[in-house]
Write an enzyme that holds these catalytic residues in place. Structure first.
Site, PDB file in Angstrom:
ATOM      1  N   SER A 212       0.833  -1.198   0.000  1.00 25.08           N
ATOM      2  CA  SER A 212       0.000   0.000   0.000  1.00 25.08           C
ATOM      3  C   SER A 212       0.876   1.260   0.000  1.00 25.08           C
ATOM      4  O   SER A 212       1.769   1.392  -0.851  1.00 25.08           O
ATOM      5  CB  SER A 212      -0.929  -0.078   1.212  1.00 25.08           C
ATOM      6  OG  SER A 212      -1.952   0.857   1.153  1.00 25.08           O
ATOM      7  N   ASP A 433      -8.284  -3.841  -7.504  1.00 24.63           N
ATOM      8  CA  ASP A 433      -7.958  -3.189  -6.236  1.00 24.63           C
ATOM      9  C   ASP A 433      -8.558  -1.786  -6.232  1.00 24.63           C
ATOM     10  O   ASP A 433      -8.363  -1.004  -7.167  1.00 24.63           O
ATOM     11  CB  ASP A 433      -6.431  -3.124  -6.106  1.00 24.63           C
ATOM     12  CG  ASP A 433      -5.941  -2.496  -4.814  1.00 24.63           C
ATOM     13  OD1 ASP A 433      -6.762  -2.007  -4.019  1.00 24.63           O
ATOM     14  OD2 ASP A 433      -4.711  -2.496  -4.607  1.00 24.63           O
ATOM     15  N   HIS A 462      -6.788  -5.630  -1.499  1.00 24.49           N
ATOM     16  CA  HIS A 462      -5.683  -4.681  -1.404  1.00 24.49           C
ATOM     17  C   HIS A 462      -4.665  -5.278  -0.445  1.00 24.49           C
ATOM     18  O   HIS A 462      -4.906  -5.380   0.759  1.00 24.49           O
ATOM     19  CB  HIS A 462      -6.216  -3.346  -0.874  1.00 24.49           C
ATOM     20  CG  HIS A 462      -5.177  -2.288  -0.712  1.00 24.49           C
ATOM     21  ND1 HIS A 462      -4.526  -1.721  -1.777  1.00 24.49           N
ATOM     22  CD2 HIS A 462      -4.688  -1.671   0.403  1.00 24.49           C
ATOM     23  CE1 HIS A 462      -3.682  -0.804  -1.334  1.00 24.49           C
ATOM     24  NE2 HIS A 462      -3.754  -0.759  -0.012  1.00 24.49           N
TER      25      HIS A 462
END
Length: 528
Positions: A212, A433, A462
């Protein structure tokens, strides 16, 4: 799972429109981190039942890397030490945010990699500046997300003003409490911290594995110190050209699509949830539930904004869908709000770590890049987005709104230009995502010339490695073992893996999906 870490991004290039403020990037300042020498970490045992070999330590870094002889701050570190004769150096891991703690992630990664691979690395977790056990740790407004908040959709001037007051007061409180720290809360500063950590560990080069926002932190480190990167793994990739305002707008459409995928899933299991087989009608029922909660919050806790907070994590990880569907069905079919309140407490409610994470999130993102300072632009952009993507648009806008009033100026984001200096990196991305949309990974893949992109086709989660997909994990293990990257021809991708199937409804109290996936997404949190 009871932390709302931070909203990720991925989007088109930032447009510096009228009202955006920016000053020269930190990278242009006369940094001299080579003159700062941190002491080697003094590791102590801090094992847990899940990760018994975990060790902890701390490292001092300069608050201002342009003034390395000035004030220092402390970063908390964790480590699972290598056990094999073959040693490949430190593997630094980061769960994202900005604002996520990586201390426990080190134990998870070491336990989840193949034993032979993990044994060759010191797996290093860290709390970036301002986070968790690092000192000082930010907490601008304890309880900022306490229920019940104003409705996120500003359907009246009164509702809009109530939300604006919250955003302004949060920004003002951060400035009052941390005015000396906020100018130094940037991704660039955090990346320079990693260089000090590398020196303290006595490593010539580091290996890095980020999820991320952690992909952006790793990318910035690689841009600043390409010669210090040995291996670079980036999972669920931030588009470096979309930092940060336009990225959040772009993200809203992706989350709206993911929310509709959840509705399709609920329709598929009408025999369990009894909400019908028409996904559009089920979505209508969800918004009717939202309207009812706006007027009468469930348990005095779950109003319209809190309902959004509860269901947003389902856009990050489909393993939460069965729990969310049960709460949804109980409220609609049985007028039973208790499961909804429980779901809010598990997935949407904030705790002390969440308050810290949000404070760091705003501190980094508001300083990292230009944001509109004219609220009229926010109002225009978010109403336009709401018409196309109502699920999260205004919730997301208020989450970021303190940046419109932030007490420090913004810097320009680091430019991630095409370069062959960085060793071959390995990127992982799911096609659907929502938090970091697919095109961001393609953009970075093209800018890191020798990188390889592994795509999870049809996947919507994710954070996808070490989450139960054996195909993805084989590529990860091979890369960490000997640097092997796939070199295929699949359009923008070098390798393609099929997504794991969506979960099934709960048949017991056991967690749906893979146990490893549930643990990982608990560590990654939601909102980035």
């Amino acid at each position: 799972m009871r932390k709302r870490a931070a909203v990720l991004c991925g989007a088109a290039a930032v447009v510096v429109a009228s009202g955006l403020t920016a000053v020269p990037a930190e990278a242009g300042a006369p940094h001299a981190p080579e003159t700062f020498r941190a002491a080697a970490p003094a590791w102590k045992k801090c094992g847990t039942d899940d990760y018994p070999t975990l060790q902890c330590a701390s490292v001092e870094v300069p608050l201002d890397h342009a003034a390395p002889s000035g004030r220092t701050i402390t970063l908390a570190l964790s480590r699972v030490p290598h056990t094999a004769k073959k040693y490949q150096g430190p593997l630094l891991v980061n769960p994202g945010g900005p604002g996520g703690s990586g201390l426990t992630l080190a134990g998870f990664v070491a336990a989840s990699l193949p034993k032979k691979v993990a044994a060759e690395y010191d797996v290093i977790g860290f709390d970036p500046r301002g986070v968790g056990d690092s000192r000082p740790a930010l907490d601008c407004v304890p309880g900022h997300f306490d229920a019940v908040r104003p409705d996120s959709v500003p359907t009246s001037p009164e509702v809009e003003q109530a939300n604006l007051r919250r955003a302004k007061s949060f920004a003002e409180a951060c400035g009052e409490k941390y005015g000396d720290l906020l100018p130094h809360m940037t991704t660039t500063a955090a990346a320079r911290d990693l260089e000090v950590v590398r020196q303290a560990l006595g490593a010539e080069r580091i290996n890095y594995f980020g999820y991320s926002y952690g992909t952006y932190l790793g990318t910035v480190y690689a841009k600043l110190y390409p010669q210090r990167v040995r291996r670079l793994v980036l999972d669920s990739v931030v588009d470096p050209t979309g930092v940060w305002y336009d990225s959040n707008l772009d993200q809203n459409q992706a989350f709206n699509s993911r929310h509709r995928a959840f509705m399709d899933w609920v329709a598929k299991y009408d025999a369990t949830y009894h909400l019908g087989t028409d996904a559009e009608k089920i979505e209508t029922a969800w918004y009717a539930m939202r309207s009812a909660l706006k007027e009468n919050p469930a348990g005095g806790k779950v109003g319209a904004a809190e309902l959004e907070d509860t269901f947003v994590p389902g856009g990050y990880y489909n393993g939460y869908w069965p729990y969310l569907a049960e709460a949804f069905a109980a409220y609609v079919n049985d007028d039973d709000a208790e499961p909804l309140v429980e779901a809010y407490e598990n997935f949407g409610a904030n705790d002390v770590a969440g308050d810290n994470g949000y404070s760091v999130y705003t501190a980094i993102e508001c300083r990292d890049a230009g944001w509109p300072r004219d609220w009229a632009q926010w109002r225009k952009d978010n109403w336009e987005m709401y018409e196309r993507a109502p699920f999260m648009s205004w919730n997301n806008a208020w989450y970021n709104a303190p940046c419109a009033f932030w007490p420090t100026e913004s810097v320009r984001p680091e430019r991630i230009n095409t370069t062959g200096q960085v060793p071959p990196a390995l990127l992982f991305q799911a096609t659907d995502d929502a938090a970091t949309p697919y095109h961001g990974a393609v953009t970075l893949h093209r800018r890191l010339e020798r990188s390889a992109l592994v795509v999870e086709s049809g996947g919507g989660n994710h954070g996808i490695t070490l989450s139960g997909n054996a195909c993805l994990d084989r590529h990860l293990a091979a890369y960490l073992a000997d640097g092997t990257v796939p070199r295929g021809s699949h359009g923008d991708a070098d390798a393609v893996c099929a997504a794991l199937p969506d979960p099934k409804p709960l048949t017991s109290k056991a967690a749906p999906g893979t146990a490893r996936g549930s643990v990982l997404h608990g560590l990654l949190g939601s909102r980035i």
